[in-house]
Design a protein around this motif. Structure first.
Motif, mmCIF file in Angstrom:
data_model
loop_
_atom_site.group_PDB
_atom_site.id
_atom_site.type_symbol
_atom_site.label_atom_id
_atom_site.label_comp_id
_atom_site.label_asym_id
_atom_site.label_seq_id
_atom_site.Cartn_x
_atom_site.Cartn_y
_atom_site.Cartn_z
ATOM 1 N N ASP A 161 26.111 -1.000 13.644
ATOM 2 C CA ASP A 161 26.986 -0.982 12.472
ATOM 3 C C ASP A 161 27.724 0.347 12.412
ATOM 4 N N ALA A 162 28.749 0.406 11.558
ATOM 5 C CA ALA A 162 29.433 1.670 11.326
ATOM 6 C C ALA A 162 28.410 2.694 10.834
ATOM 7 N N GLY A 163 28.549 3.919 11.305
ATOM 8 C CA GLY A 163 27.601 4.951 10.935
ATOM 9 C C GLY A 163 26.337 4.956 11.778
ATOM 10 N N TRP A 164 26.355 4.242 12.903
ATOM 11 C CA TRP A 164 25.195 4.195 13.789
ATOM 12 C C TRP A 164 24.832 5.608 14.259
ATOM 13 N N ASP A 165 23.576 5.776 14.665
ATOM 14 C CA ASP A 165 23.185 7.002 15.344
ATOM 15 C C ASP A 165 22.318 6.630 16.542
ATOM 16 N N ILE A 166 21.972 7.620 17.323
ATOM 17 C CA ILE A 166 21.280 7.364 18.585
ATOM 18 C C ILE A 166 19.940 6.672 18.371
ATOM 19 N N ASP A 167 19.299 6.931 17.260
ATOM 20 C CA ASP A 167 18.003 6.311 17.007
ATOM 21 C C ASP A 167 18.114 4.808 16.780
ATOM 22 N N ASP A 168 19.287 4.332 16.340
ATOM 23 C CA ASP A 168 19.502 2.894 16.218
ATOM 24 C C ASP A 168 19.513 2.224 17.593
ATOM 25 N N LEU A 169 20.021 2.937 18.585
ATOM 26 C CA LEU A 169 20.179 2.380 19.931
ATOM 27 C C LEU A 169 18.948 2.569 20.807
ATOM 28 N N TRP B 276 30.188 7.821 23.555
ATOM 29 C CA TRP B 276 29.227 6.875 24.115
ATOM 30 C C TRP B 276 28.629 7.402 25.415
ATOM 31 N N PHE B 277 29.446 8.048 26.243
ATOM 32 C CA PHE B 277 28.936 8.624 27.489
ATOM 33 C C PHE B 277 27.837 9.645 27.195
ATOM 34 N N GLU B 278 28.090 10.556 26.260
ATOM 35 C CA GLU B 278 27.092 11.575 25.943
ATOM 36 C C GLU B 278 25.861 10.959 25.296
ATOM 37 N N THR B 279 26.040 9.913 24.492
ATOM 38 C CA THR B 279 24.901 9.217 23.912
ATOM 39 C C THR B 279 24.049 8.587 24.999
ATOM 40 N N ALA B 280 24.705 7.942 25.968
ATOM 41 C CA ALA B 280 23.963 7.331 27.076
ATOM 42 C C ALA B 280 23.241 8.378 27.905
ATOM 43 N N ARG B 281 23.853 9.535 28.092
ATOM 44 C CA ARG B 281 23.175 10.614 28.809
ATOM 45 C C ARG B 281 21.931 11.064 28.043
ATOM 46 N N ALA B 282 22.043 11.126 26.717
ATOM 47 C CA ALA B 282 20.894 11.512 25.904
ATOM 48 C C ALA B 282 19.801 10.445 25.940
ATOM 49 N N LEU B 283 20.209 9.179 25.960
ATOM 50 C CA LEU B 283 19.231 8.085 26.000
ATOM 51 C C LEU B 283 18.467 8.053 27.319
ATOM 52 N N THR B 284 19.018 8.646 28.338
ATOM 53 C CA THR B 284 18.380 8.656 29.659
ATOM 54 C C THR B 284 17.864 10.044 30.037
ATOM 55 N N ALA B 285 17.787 10.940 29.052
ATOM 56 C CA ALA B 285 17.430 12.334 29.343
ATOM 57 C C ALA B 285 16.020 12.478 29.896
ATOM 58 N N ASP B 286 15.138 11.537 29.592
ATOM 59 C CA ASP B 286 13.757 11.642 30.068
ATOM 60 C C ASP B 286 13.587 11.171 31.515
ATOM 61 N N ALA C 91 16.946 11.603 40.099
ATOM 62 C CA ALA C 91 17.238 10.456 40.962
ATOM 63 C C ALA C 91 17.426 9.186 40.146
ATOM 64 N N ALA C 92 16.613 8.996 39.113
ATOM 65 C CA ALA C 92 16.722 7.805 38.283
ATOM 66 C C ALA C 92 18.022 7.811 37.492
ATOM 67 N N ARG C 93 18.409 8.964 36.962
ATOM 68 C CA ARG C 93 19.682 9.044 36.228
ATOM 69 C C ARG C 93 20.862 8.777 37.164
ATOM 70 N N ALA C 94 20.760 9.244 38.391
ATOM 71 C CA ALA C 94 21.824 8.985 39.355
ATOM 72 C C ALA C 94 21.974 7.495 39.622
ATOM 73 N N GLU C 95 20.868 6.765 39.594
ATOM 74 C CA GLU C 95 20.939 5.313 39.724
ATOM 75 C C GLU C 95 21.700 4.703 38.565
ATOM 76 N N VAL C 96 21.335 5.060 37.341
ATOM 77 C CA VAL C 96 21.943 4.464 36.143
ATOM 78 C C VAL C 96 23.437 4.774 36.079
ATOM 79 N N PHE C 97 23.820 5.978 36.457
ATOM 80 C CA PHE C 97 25.208 6.405 36.301
ATOM 81 C C PHE C 97 26.026 6.306 37.586
ATOM 82 N N GLY C 98 25.579 5.479 38.515
ATOM 83 C CA GLY C 98 26.410 5.292 39.701
ATOM 84 C C GLY C 98 25.765 4.528 40.831
ATOM 85 N N GLY C 99 24.567 4.932 41.199
ATOM 86 C CA GLY C 99 23.947 4.336 42.377
ATOM 87 C C GLY C 99 23.713 2.853 42.256
ATOM 88 N N CYS C 100 23.225 2.418 41.106
ATOM 89 C CA CYS C 100 22.938 0.997 40.907
ATOM 90 C C CYS C 100 24.213 0.167 41.005
#
Length: 280
Positions: free
Chosen positions: A207-215, A249-259, A263-272
């Motif tokens: 919804d409008a006003g979403w934050d990262i914790d919603d996702l 959205w790009f920065e949010t996705a980077r934060a969602l995958t920060a853990d 190598a795993a992040r490289a998969e999500v953001f290109g390799g896969c």
């Protein structure tokens, strides 16, 4: 190499974007490669997958023309009419183009939830397999059981589930359960098929006003059940602009995958995406 696995360009004056609200100032305007090129450079994204947004072969031809003229477009996911067996000839012709990757019927817009299981359209799924093309599965949580049936019917079909199958995150925020049945259905797709999943479209289902914790619960679940090696990030630009600009959205996705490890992040953001779509 970072890849945006899902974005669109369109020209409403072409007249075949029938889903597009004409009074929406964000959507009902032209979007072309020049509108995105600098943004991609700003975020070090080397290439994109351009995905259909109109249920016409003419739009697929239009996108392939853009791809021919635009080096950062690494491939095109197009459309054919699954209800017209004669379109097999079009599919074979399109498959010969070096940047044509596969097809995406706009299942989310079809009133009949069981459409994908109809006997008269199975020729198209068989052709996707025979031609070794990809299938982008576009639907809502109500389509999860049928996608499971379909993909198990064609185990050799290269399938990616678009937009995490559109969990209704706005409902979750409003106190209604949008997670339970969706999570169960997504887990079955991940565990019982070889399909991949696009980490995309989540902001537009919030919804409008979403934050990262919603996702976060939805992104975490997709990453858990598919694993980073079967998850690819996509912007869904310019549709994402309904709730967030590309960089947000790009920065949010980077934060969602920060853990994830590097190598795993490289998969999500290109390799896969590169492996699934066989991008050069």
């Amino acid at each position: 190499m970072m890849i945006d696995a899902h974005q669109h360009f369109w020209q409403p004056l072409r007249g075949d974007y029938h889903w597009m609200p004409q009074d929406n100032k964000i959507l009902s305007r032209a979007y072309a490669p020049a509108d995105l090129e600098q943004t991609l450079k700003d975020h070090c994204i080397s290439g994109t997958v351009l995905v259909q947004a109109a249920a016409t072969i003419n739009e697929t031809e239009y996108m392939l023309g853009l791809a021919d003229a635009t080096p950062f477009i690494k491939g095109v996911v197009g459309w054919i009419d699954f209800e017209r067996p004669d379109d097999l000839a079009h599919l074979k012709r399109l498959a010969a183009h070096p940047k044509f990757l596969g097809v995406r019927p706009m299942i989310q817009d079809i009133p009949d939830t069981d459409w994908m299981l109809r006997d008269d359209i199975q020729w198209a799924f068989r052709a996707v397999v025979d031609l070794d093309l990809t299938f982008d599965a576009l639907g809502f949580p109500r389509h999860l059981p049928n996608f499971l049936t379909l993909v198990k019917r064609y185990p050799a079909m290269r399938v990616v589930y678009d937009h995490c199958m559109k969990p209704q995150i706005r409902d979750q925020r409003a106190g209604r359960d949008a997670f339970g049945l969706w999570a169960e259905g997504i887990a079955r797709l991940a565990g019982e098929t070889g399909g991949f999943c696009k980490l995309s479209g989540l902001v537009t289902e919030a919804d409008a006003g979403w934050d990262i914790d919603d996702l976060r619960p939805f992104a975490d679940h997709v990453l858990k059940v598919f694993g980073p090696e079967r998850v690819m990030w996509g912007s869904d630009w310019p549709v994402c602009r309904l709730q967030a600009e590309y960089g947000d959205w790009f920065e949010t996705a980077r934060a969602l995958t920060a853990d994830l490890d590097e190598a795993a992040r490289a998969e999500v953001f290109g390799g896969c995406a590169a492996r699934f779509y066989r991008l050069s």
